[in-house]
Design a protein around this motif. Structure first.
Motif, PDB file in Angstrom:
ATOM      1  N   LEU A   1      59.687  29.452  55.098  1.00  0.00           N
ATOM      2  CA  LEU A   1      59.354  29.372  53.675  1.00  0.00           C
ATOM      3  C   LEU A   1      57.891  29.728  53.424  1.00  0.00           C
ATOM      4  O   LEU A   1      57.548  30.464  52.497  1.00  0.00           O
ATOM      5  N   LEU A   2      57.050  29.190  54.273  1.00  0.00           N
ATOM      6  CA  LEU A   2      55.622  29.474  54.105  1.00  0.00           C
ATOM      7  C   LEU A   2      55.332  30.956  54.313  1.00  0.00           C
ATOM      8  O   LEU A   2      54.559  31.568  53.578  1.00  0.00           O
ATOM      9  N   LEU A   3      55.985  31.494  55.323  1.00  0.00           N
ATOM     10  CA  LEU A   3      55.806  32.928  55.586  1.00  0.00           C
ATOM     11  C   LEU A   3      56.287  33.775  54.429  1.00  0.00           C
ATOM     12  O   LEU A   3      55.664  34.760  54.048  1.00  0.00           O
ATOM     13  N   ALA A   4      57.405  33.360  53.861  1.00  0.00           N
ATOM     14  CA  ALA A   4      57.953  34.108  52.719  1.00  0.00           C
ATOM     15  C   ALA A   4      56.930  34.156  51.595  1.00  0.00           C
ATOM     16  O   ALA A   4      56.705  35.193  50.971  1.00  0.00           O
ATOM     17  N   GLY A   5      56.300  33.047  51.380  1.00  0.00           N
ATOM     18  CA  GLY A   5      55.263  32.986  50.348  1.00  0.00           C
ATOM     19  C   GLY A   5      54.139  33.937  50.652  1.00  0.00           C
ATOM     20  O   GLY A   5      53.655  34.662  49.795  1.00  0.00           O
ATOM     21  N   CYS A   6      53.740  34.007  51.900  1.00  0.00           N
ATOM     22  CA  CYS A   6      52.637  34.894  52.289  1.00  0.00           C
ATOM     23  C   CYS A   6      53.004  36.348  52.120  1.00  0.00           C
ATOM     24  O   CYS A   6      52.196  37.158  51.676  1.00  0.00           O
ATOM     25  N   VAL A   7      54.235  36.674  52.457  1.00  0.00           N
ATOM     26  CA  VAL A   7      54.677  38.076  52.383  1.00  0.00           C
ATOM     27  C   VAL A   7      54.569  38.580  50.950  1.00  0.00           C
ATOM     28  O   VAL A   7      54.076  39.668  50.684  1.00  0.00           O
TER      29      VAL A   7
ATOM     30  N   SER B   1      57.025  32.597  39.333  1.00  0.00           N
ATOM     31  CA  SER B   1      57.593  32.794  40.672  1.00  0.00           C
ATOM     32  C   SER B   1      56.925  31.864  41.673  1.00  0.00           C
ATOM     33  O   SER B   1      57.585  31.273  42.535  1.00  0.00           O
ATOM     34  N   GLN B   2      55.617  31.761  41.528  1.00  0.00           N
ATOM     35  CA  GLN B   2      54.862  30.866  42.413  1.00  0.00           C
ATOM     36  C   GLN B   2      55.343  29.422  42.249  1.00  0.00           C
ATOM     37  O   GLN B   2      55.574  28.721  43.240  1.00  0.00           O
ATOM     38  N   ALA B   3      55.499  29.033  41.002  1.00  0.00           N
ATOM     39  CA  ALA B   3      55.958  27.664  40.732  1.00  0.00           C
ATOM     40  C   ALA B   3      57.351  27.452  41.305  1.00  0.00           C
ATOM     41  O   ALA B   3      57.643  26.384  41.863  1.00  0.00           O
ATOM     42  N   LYS B   4      58.163  28.455  41.195  1.00  0.00           N
ATOM     43  CA  LYS B   4      59.528  28.353  41.731  1.00  0.00           C
ATOM     44  C   LYS B   4      59.489  28.181  43.241  1.00  0.00           C
ATOM     45  O   LYS B   4      60.199  27.368  43.815  1.00  0.00           O
ATOM     46  N   ARG B   5      58.635  28.989  43.868  1.00  0.00           N
ATOM     47  CA  ARG B   5      58.516  28.919  45.331  1.00  0.00           C
ATOM     48  C   ARG B   5      58.005  27.549  45.749  1.00  0.00           C
ATOM     49  O   ARG B   5      58.523  26.922  46.677  1.00  0.00           O
ATOM     50  N   GLU B   6      56.984  27.105  45.029  1.00  0.00           N
ATOM     51  CA  GLU B   6      56.397  25.813  45.376  1.00  0.00           C
ATOM     52  C   GLU B   6      57.396  24.678  45.154  1.00  0.00           C
ATOM     53  O   GLU B   6      57.493  23.754  45.968  1.00  0.00           O
ATOM     54  N   ALA B   7      58.106  24.785  44.044  1.00  0.00           N
ATOM     55  CA  ALA B   7      59.095  23.743  43.755  1.00  0.00           C
ATOM     56  C   ALA B   7      60.134  23.686  44.860  1.00  0.00           C
ATOM     57  O   ALA B   7      60.473  22.606  45.358  1.00  0.00           O
ATOM     58  N   LEU B   8      60.564  24.847  45.271  1.00  0.00           N
ATOM     59  CA  LEU B   8      61.579  24.906  46.317  1.00  0.00           C
ATOM     60  C   LEU B   8      61.023  24.358  47.630  1.00  0.00           C
ATOM     61  O   LEU B   8      61.665  23.561  48.322  1.00  0.00           O
ATOM     62  N   THR B   9      59.803  24.798  47.951  1.00  0.00           N
ATOM     63  CA  THR B   9      59.179  24.357  49.193  1.00  0.00           C
ATOM     64  C   THR B   9      59.041  22.839  49.208  1.00  0.00           C
ATOM     65  O   THR B   9      59.383  22.169  50.194  1.00  0.00           O
TER      66      THR B   9
END
Lengths: 415, 363
Positions: A21-27, A284-292
């Protein structure tokens, strides 16, 4: 020992998921800046009889009829209408800047009279992504290309506010320009020269089919070619050329309308795209963070419970309890992030509505002026048709056969 | 008998003289009659020489058409009468010209039908037979004059078959419209003059017609060009005013707009600030922002979103600890805007404080 191993085995997948998940965010963050694509410019003068005029017709705004669908896809009708006029102007500018073409003009959706026509449909446009379905045809009836162009916004365009900014989707337009050039190069010189002749003849045949219909041949595939050419000193041809000049003037004026519209809409549209982009990114960032957070929270809770079951020491038990509590907190913060997503979503809606309100009068204005001019031009064309007919009958002493009109070619650009 | 002779004798010299006078006058009358008859025969023979087969329909119109005038004059009156009928029903014509005119006559029938006996009808039929112009509404009037020419032709055809030679002669001259006037004047003359007259008038008329068409082209081109010129002038004025306002705003920079205190001004200030932070050139971007604000006053709501740190003074001054606002969400932006817009320093500070609190809570 075995218990420890099984614990490791149990936690390993969670750790892997977390890392993924973290990597996905970085990509996602590493996607920009992107490589710039340039449109190929002419290095040598193109022969005049090969210089093809290009008409970029207004794009299909592709606005869904259903309001729910529009809301779901965040499509604002007036914004799309503005884009359907703005994007062709950018394409025109791009093509014109290459020096590879003759006149490049933005035409109304039913515009005719050029050698090559670019038609398009907006599939997606939100400031972050642009996707267009483009079809390029020519006056002879050939389809040069049919392709979907898409690209991500070059964010440097949103940052550069000092000079005239590069369009965030310039890569898309440059790619299209290069494809168009490649398609033109695929034609033989004879084909290019004939294309200009066909374009002229189709224009003439549209105005005076009885006189020019016979000059065009249409093969089984529906492709037009010049059967023969009219004499230059033919009075009807000479008058036709004068009408053609007026047609160019009309096209120029309409083109100016659209260019002026694009000028007016440029700043607010760029702002809208910029803020829309930011909101989309934030969403999108919020979505990613929420999911993470939710996933991590769940992992921590499950891990804590498992650890609590297996540990016998009080310290281990305390750590397990802390993990469970921490996990629950993380999960809750993930849910809180969902609320933030909603705020961003609302913000996007407001941005769209605000820009829509702003751009609507501009769209109405340019549309009204275009229709008015086209309407009065149509009257003039009707009169010129009549005069050409009279002239033809006077010259030949024969009545203009109405039957030829049916056989006459439709104006270039119309199948 | 005697009585009679006496009576005659009794009348003696006077009766004789009277009888002599009667004989002389009778001779004169006879001579005149003969002369008249001879003259008539001569005219008829002239006519018949060129028109070998006088068709029967001509007789009745001629007699009714010219009551008091003998000779050629009947043909004049004849022609207008007959030509409409022939224009209306080509089958009557019998002459080749009429036959060929019939399709065009149909085309121009709309013009001819409303007033069948009138002059314009034959003219369009004749003309359209040649050039198909009968369909043109404007040309119907001109062919009205041609009706005379048609009449002339008809006159000939009516009285004699010379129409055949006459009207083919007219065909090349396609511009029978002007011969119409010739025909009218010639109508009074013997019909025989028509064949030579028609071809003579044709070419000049063709040039006239072409000149007329060119004039109309020129007129419509001029109107069209003028319209386009005006449109392009309007567009360039629009664009000039738009671009003119932008440089002016550039000079003003962020300071001027900060005084305006409206939404659009804020947008400018926001952009100026943002640009200033990013590139260190706050002046020009400030102008940019203002120009956008000037152009569309109502856009402040949407366009002004996401403004950065203001570069100017006044209410839009942003405290140093306030971030540039690039990551502001809608609530933060609204707080920021409200703070920047606020002129009361105390209230403004409270709004900024609110903004700080909100940013802390969301970060």
């Amino acid at each position: 020992m075995q218990a420890n191993r099984s614990k490791h085995t149990a936690t390993a997948p969670f750790a892997a998921a977390l890392a993924a998940l973290l990597l996905a965010g970085c990509v996602v963050q590493d996607q920009r800046p992107m490589q710039r694509i340039t449109a190929e410019r002419a290095t040598a003068e193109v022969a005049e009889d090969e210089l093809l005029d290009v008409g970029v017709r207004l794009f299909d705004p592709n606005v869904p009829e259903s309001e729910d669908e529009r809301e779901k896809r965040r499509i604002f009708a007036e914004v799309r209408k503005a884009e359907s006029r703005y994007i062709p102007v950018l394409i025109r500018d791009t093509l014109e800047s290459t020096g590879q073409w003759g006149q490049v003009r933005v035409l109304p959706a039913d515009g005719t009279g050029m050698d090559v026509f670019v038609d398009g449909k907006i599939i997606e446009s939100d400031g972050r992504e642009l996707r267009l379905d483009v079809v390029v045809t020519d006056a002879a009836g050939r389809t040069w290309l049919r392709k979907t162009y898409e690209g991500q916004a070059d964010t440097r365009a949103y940052k550069d506010v000092v000079s005239k900014p590069r369009d965030p989707f310039e890569n898309v337009y440059n790619t299209l320009a290069n494809d168009l050039l490649a398609a033109r190069r695929a034609l033989t010189r004879e084909q290019r020269v004939q294309l200009r002749q066909v374009s002229d003849l189709r224009f003439a045949a549209d105005l005076a089919p009885y006189a020019f219909g016979g000059y065009l041949a249409k093969d089984r595939k529906g492709l037009y070619s010049p059967a023969r050419l009219p004499a230059e000193d033919d009075p009807v041809v000479q008058r036709m050329q004068r009408v053609r000049e007026r047609d160019y003037a009309l096209v120029d004026t309409l083109n100016e309308y659209y260019a002026s519209f694009a000028d007016g809409v440029d700043d607010p549209y760029t702002n809208w795209r910029k803020y829309n982009y930011e909101e989309l990114e934030a969403e999108s960032q919020a979505k990613r963070e929420a999911l993470t957070r939710q996933v991590l929270g769940a992992v921590a809770v499950v891990g804590g419970i498992m650890a609590g079951q297996e540990t016998s020491s009080s310290a281990g038990s305390a750590a397990a309890t802390a993990a469970v509590i921490g996990g629950m907190y993380a999960f809750k913060s993930g849910l809180d992030k969902r609320a933030e997503i909603k705020i961003h979503s609302e913000s996007l809606k407001q941005l769209g509505e605000s820009f829509q309100t702003e751009v609507q009068p501009m769209v109405v204005d340019v549309e009204g002026r275009t229709l008015q001019l086209k309407g009065s031009a149509e009257e003039q064309y009707a009169e010129w048709r009549q005069l050409l007919r009279e002239l033809y009958e006077d010259e030949t002493g024969m009545p203009a056969a109405p039957g030829v009109a049916a056989a006459g070619a439709p104006p270039p650009g119309r199948p | 008998m005697e009585r009679t002779s006496r009576t005659l004798a009794g009348r003696g010299p006077s009766t004789e003289k009277a009888a002599m006078r009667g004989l002389v006058s009778l001779r004169i009358v006879l001579a005149l009659a003969c002369a008249t008859v001879a003259g008539g025969c001569a005219t008829t023979s002239d006519t018949s020489s060129s028109m070998p087969e006088p068709p029967s329909p001509s007789s009745s119109p001629s007699s009714s058409g010219s009551p008091g005038s003998p000779g050629g004059s009947p043909s004049t009156s004849q022609s207008p009468q007959q030509s409409p009928s022939q224009g209306g029903s080509p089958s009557q014509g019998g002459s080749p010209s009429q036959g060929s005119e019939s399709p065009a006559g149909d085309a121009s029938g709309s013009a001819g039908e409303p007033s069948p006996p009138s002059w314009p009808q034959p003219a369009p039929s004749t003309q359209s037979g040649e050039s198909g112009q009968g369909s043109q509404p404007g040309s119907t009037g001109a062919p009205g004059g041609e009706g005379a020419s048609g009449g002339e032709g008809q006159g000939q055809s009516g009285s004699t078959p010379s129409t055949r030679s006459g009207s083919p002669g007219g065909v090349p001259g396609s511009a029978e419209s002007s011969p119409g006037t010739q025909g009218a004047s010639r109508g009074g003359a013997p019909a025989g003059s028509a064949p030579s007259g028609q071809p003579g008038g044709g070419p000049a008329t063709a040039e006239d017609r072409r000149a007329q068409i060119d004039r109309r082209f020129d007129e419509t081109f001029a109107v069209f060009d003028e319209r386009m010129r005006k449109e392009q002038e309007t567009i360039s004025q629009d664009r000039a005013s738009r671009s003119g306002s932008a440089p002016g705003a550039t000079g003003a920079g962020g300071e001027a707009e900060s005084g305006s205190g409206d939404g659009s001004g804020l947008e400018g200030a926001g952009e100026a600030g943002q640009a200033g932070n990013e590139s260190g050139e706050s002046g020009a971007p400030g102008g940019r922002g203002e120009s956008a604000g000037q152009e569309s006053g109502e856009q402040g709501g949407g366009g002004g979103v996401g403004g950065g740190t203001a570069g100017g003074s006044g209410p839009s001054t942003v405290p140093a600890d306030i971030p540039d606002g690039r990551d502001d969400d809608i609530v933060a932006r609204q707080l920021r805007e409200a703070a920047m817009k606020e002129t009361d320093p105390e209230l403004r500070e409270r709004l900024w404080e609110e903004y700080r609190q909100y940013k802390k809570s969301t970060s």
